[in-house]
Enzyme design. Structure first.
Site, PDB file in Angstrom:
ATOM      1  N   SER A 138       0.847  -1.201   0.000  1.00 14.63           N
ATOM      2  CA  SER A 138       0.000   0.000   0.000  1.00 14.63           C
ATOM      3  C   SER A 138       0.879   1.246   0.000  1.00 14.63           C
ATOM      4  O   SER A 138       2.008   1.221   0.517  1.00 14.63           O
ATOM      5  CB  SER A 138      -0.891   0.012   1.244  1.00 14.63           C
ATOM      6  OG  SER A 138      -1.557   1.248   1.367  1.00 14.63           O
ATOM      7  N   TYR A 148      -0.763  -0.215  10.439  1.00 13.02           N
ATOM      8  CA  TYR A 148      -1.014  -0.559   9.027  1.00 13.02           C
ATOM      9  C   TYR A 148       0.131  -0.039   8.152  1.00 13.02           C
ATOM     10  O   TYR A 148       0.613  -0.754   7.262  1.00 13.02           O
ATOM     11  CB  TYR A 148      -2.366   0.010   8.579  1.00 13.02           C
ATOM     12  CG  TYR A 148      -2.740  -0.408   7.178  1.00 13.02           C
ATOM     13  CD1 TYR A 148      -3.152  -1.711   6.901  1.00 13.02           C
ATOM     14  CD2 TYR A 148      -2.662   0.487   6.114  1.00 13.02           C
ATOM     15  CE1 TYR A 148      -3.485  -2.117   5.618  1.00 13.02           C
ATOM     16  CE2 TYR A 148      -2.994   0.099   4.824  1.00 13.02           C
ATOM     17  CZ  TYR A 148      -3.404  -1.204   4.579  1.00 13.02           C
ATOM     18  OH  TYR A 148      -3.724  -1.591   3.304  1.00 13.02           O
TER      19      TYR A 148
HETATM   20  N1  LIG Z   1      -8.934  -0.750  -0.326  1.00  6.83           N
HETATM   21  C1  LIG Z   1      -7.877   0.035  -0.224  1.00  6.83           C
HETATM   22  O1  LIG Z   1      -8.009   1.283  -0.191  1.00  6.83           O
HETATM   23  C2  LIG Z   1      -6.496  -0.568  -0.194  1.00  6.83           C
HETATM   24  C3  LIG Z   1      -5.411   0.279  -0.481  1.00  6.83           C
HETATM   25  C4  LIG Z   1      -4.130  -0.250  -0.476  1.00  6.83           C
HETATM   26  C5  LIG Z   1      -3.926  -1.584  -0.185  1.00  6.83           C
HETATM   27  N2  LIG Z   1      -4.995  -2.391   0.114  1.00  6.83           N
HETATM   28  C6  LIG Z   1      -4.713  -3.799   0.407  1.00  6.83           C
HETATM   29  O2  LIG Z   1      -5.389  -4.602  -0.529  1.00  6.83           O
HETATM   30  C7  LIG Z   1      -5.620  -5.904   0.015  1.00  6.83           C
HETATM   31  C8  LIG Z   1      -7.065  -6.304  -0.245  1.00  6.83           C
HETATM   32  O3  LIG Z   1      -7.920  -5.393   0.414  1.00  6.83           O
HETATM   33  P1  LIG Z   1      -9.332  -4.944  -0.178  1.00  6.83           P
HETATM   34  O4  LIG Z   1      -9.346  -3.478  -0.201  1.00  6.83           O
HETATM   35  O5  LIG Z   1      -9.631  -5.689  -1.437  1.00  6.83           O
HETATM   36  O6  LIG Z   1     -10.275  -5.418   1.018  1.00  6.83           O
HETATM   37  P2  LIG Z   1     -11.636  -6.293   1.072  1.00  6.83           P
HETATM   38  O7  LIG Z   1     -12.563  -5.903  -0.031  1.00  6.83           O
HETATM   39  O8  LIG Z   1     -12.110  -6.151   2.472  1.00  6.83           O
HETATM   40  O9  LIG Z   1     -11.142  -7.799   0.809  1.00  6.83           O
HETATM   41  C9  LIG Z   1     -10.331  -8.467   1.746  1.00  6.83           C
HETATM   42  C10 LIG Z   1     -10.178  -9.925   1.341  1.00  6.83           C
HETATM   43  O10 LIG Z   1      -9.241 -10.566   2.249  1.00  6.83           O
HETATM   44  C11 LIG Z   1      -9.847 -11.730   2.827  1.00  6.83           C
HETATM   45  N3  LIG Z   1      -9.341 -11.876   4.194  1.00  6.83           N
HETATM   46  C12 LIG Z   1      -9.376 -10.982   5.200  1.00  6.83           C
HETATM   47  N4  LIG Z   1      -8.871 -11.504   6.337  1.00  6.83           N
HETATM   48  C13 LIG Z   1      -8.488 -12.775   6.030  1.00  6.83           C
HETATM   49  C14 LIG Z   1      -7.909 -13.831   6.782  1.00  6.83           C
HETATM   50  N5  LIG Z   1      -7.643 -13.712   8.099  1.00  6.83           N
HETATM   51  N6  LIG Z   1      -7.652 -15.007   6.162  1.00  6.83           N
HETATM   52  C15 LIG Z   1      -7.948 -15.167   4.840  1.00  6.83           C
HETATM   53  N7  LIG Z   1      -8.491 -14.195   4.080  1.00  6.83           N
HETATM   54  C16 LIG Z   1      -8.769 -13.024   4.671  1.00  6.83           C
HETATM   55  C17 LIG Z   1     -11.358 -11.441   2.768  1.00  6.83           C
HETATM   56  O11 LIG Z   1     -12.147 -12.647   2.756  1.00  6.83           O
HETATM   57  P3  LIG Z   1     -12.793 -13.295   4.112  1.00  6.83           P
HETATM   58  O12 LIG Z   1     -13.311 -12.164   4.938  1.00  6.83           O
HETATM   59  O13 LIG Z   1     -13.821 -14.247   3.619  1.00  6.83           O
HETATM   60  O14 LIG Z   1     -11.654 -14.024   4.770  1.00  6.83           O
HETATM   61  C18 LIG Z   1     -11.476 -10.728   1.425  1.00  6.83           C
HETATM   62  O15 LIG Z   1     -11.511 -11.674   0.372  1.00  6.83           O
HETATM   63  C19 LIG Z   1      -5.229  -5.804   1.494  1.00  6.83           C
HETATM   64  O16 LIG Z   1      -3.947  -6.375   1.692  1.00  6.83           O
HETATM   65  C20 LIG Z   1      -5.195  -4.312   1.753  1.00  6.83           C
HETATM   66  O17 LIG Z   1      -4.314  -3.984   2.818  1.00  6.83           O
HETATM   67  C21 LIG Z   1      -6.257  -1.921   0.099  1.00  6.83           C
END
Ligand SMILES: NC(=O)c1ccc[n+]([C@@H]2O[C@H](COP(=O)([O-])OP(=O)(O)OC[C@H]3O[C@@H](n4cnc5c(N)ncnc54)[C@H](OP(=O)(O)O)[C@@H]3O)[C@@H](O)[C@H]2O)c1
Length: 255
Positions: A138, A148
């Site tokens: 990120s 984070y």
């Molecule tokens: N959205 C943003 O603004 C942003 C920006 C920069 C980086 N990121 C990064 O992008 C990545 C994905 O985030 P997102 O924004 O797509 O979030 P999201 O829509 O909340 O998706 C998160 C995913 O991770 C899975 N997950 C969460 N905890 C888990 C665990 N303990 N074991 C296995 N799976 C798990 C969830 O499935 P389940 O709940 O079914 O396990 C879901 O499929 C993360 O690493 C986040 O830090 C996000």
């Protein structure tokens, strides 16, 4: 047909990776906790793109579950060509809270599991002389917004180190560093993202397309969109005191 294993492949950025890869004819192994969402995603992708989709229900905070994912990644009979270490979430707790369990849980999922899965994929792919590892980091790793930021700074530095270790083996490593992306992330973490200007939001499908192109070129750090490339260049060269001041303002605006 190639196979990709995507952690967190049921929502947001991970789901965008799963759709983009399936559209290219890549078979998938999807890893997440929620079995209903895993099944729904597998049905959608296998029907729409005629690819094979396996699901592996695992909580990546749990070491035994991580080891089951390692077993799948290192199964010589069913090689995995691409690992996307994506599963993660926001952390909305103070570093001085008496209960540090939220930080520990975040480190288990976003550092420990990433390290273990990266090690398994790295050595298995090295033996085959080819493979791709993408770690979702990120832009938060360039600023100072709680655990984070510290975790994502680790993911970026870890990815660069893994790329150095695997240089010349045919295995590439890319850290994807997105800014704000419209997913379930903020709602799940209870983060108020209402004050973030519209222009700073990224589209998950677009950033995944850009990242897959960067990974194919062997780029180690992938920062999606020109506006974030400019912002992160400024962040890298700005005095750290200025970065901390901006971080303070951003942190207080989302509480
Ligand atoms: N959205 C943003 O603004 C942003 C920006 C920069 C980086 N990121 C990064 O992008 C990545 C994905 O985030 P997102 O924004 O797509 O979030 P999201 O829509 O909340 O998706 C998160 C995913 O991770 C899975 N997950 C969460 N905890 C888990 C665990 N303990 N074991 C296995 N799976 C798990 C969830 O499935 P389940 O709940 O079914 O396990 C879901 O499929 C993360 O690493 C986040 O830090 C996000």
């Amino acid at each position: 047909m190639a196979t990709a294993l995507v952690t967190g492949g049921t929502s947001g950025i991970g789901a965008a990776f799963a759709r983009a890869l399936a559209a290219r004819g890549t078979n998938l192994v999807l890893v997440a906790r929620n079995t209903e969402r895993l099944a729904a995603m597998a049905a959608e992708l296998s029907e729409r793109y005629a690819v094979q989709v396996e699901t592996l229900a695992a909580d990546l905070a749990n070491r035994e579950d991580v080891d089951r994912v390692v077993a799948r990644l290192t199964d010589a009979a069913r090689p995995v060509d691409l690992l996307v270490n994506n599963a993660g979430f926001g952390v909305h707790s103070r570093l001085t809270d008496e209960d540090t369990s939220a930080h520990e849980h975040a480190m288990d999922v976003m550092c420990r599991a990433v390290l273990i899965l990266g090690a398994a994929a790295g050595r298995t792919m090295r033996e085959r002389g080819k493979g791709t590892i993408i770690n979702v980091s990120s832009t938060a790793g360039f600023v100072a917004m709680g655990s984070y930021s510290a975790i994502k700074a680790w993911v970026t530095a870890y990815s660069e180190s893994l790329a150095v270790e695997l240089a010349g083996t045919g295995v590439t490593v890319t850290a994807l560093c997105p800014g704000w992306v419209e997913t379930e992330f903020h709602q799940r973490a209870g983060i108020n993202a209402g004050s973030i200007p519209r222009q700073l939001w990224l589209d998950a499908d677009q950033l995944v397309a850009d990242c897959l192109r960067d990974a194919a070129r062997g780029k180690v750090i992938s920062i999606p969109s020109n506006r974030y490339k400019v912002l992160m260049t400024l962040a890298r060269h700005a005095p750290r005191g200025a970065i901390r001041a901006v971080s303070r303002r951003l942190t207080s605006s989302r509480r």
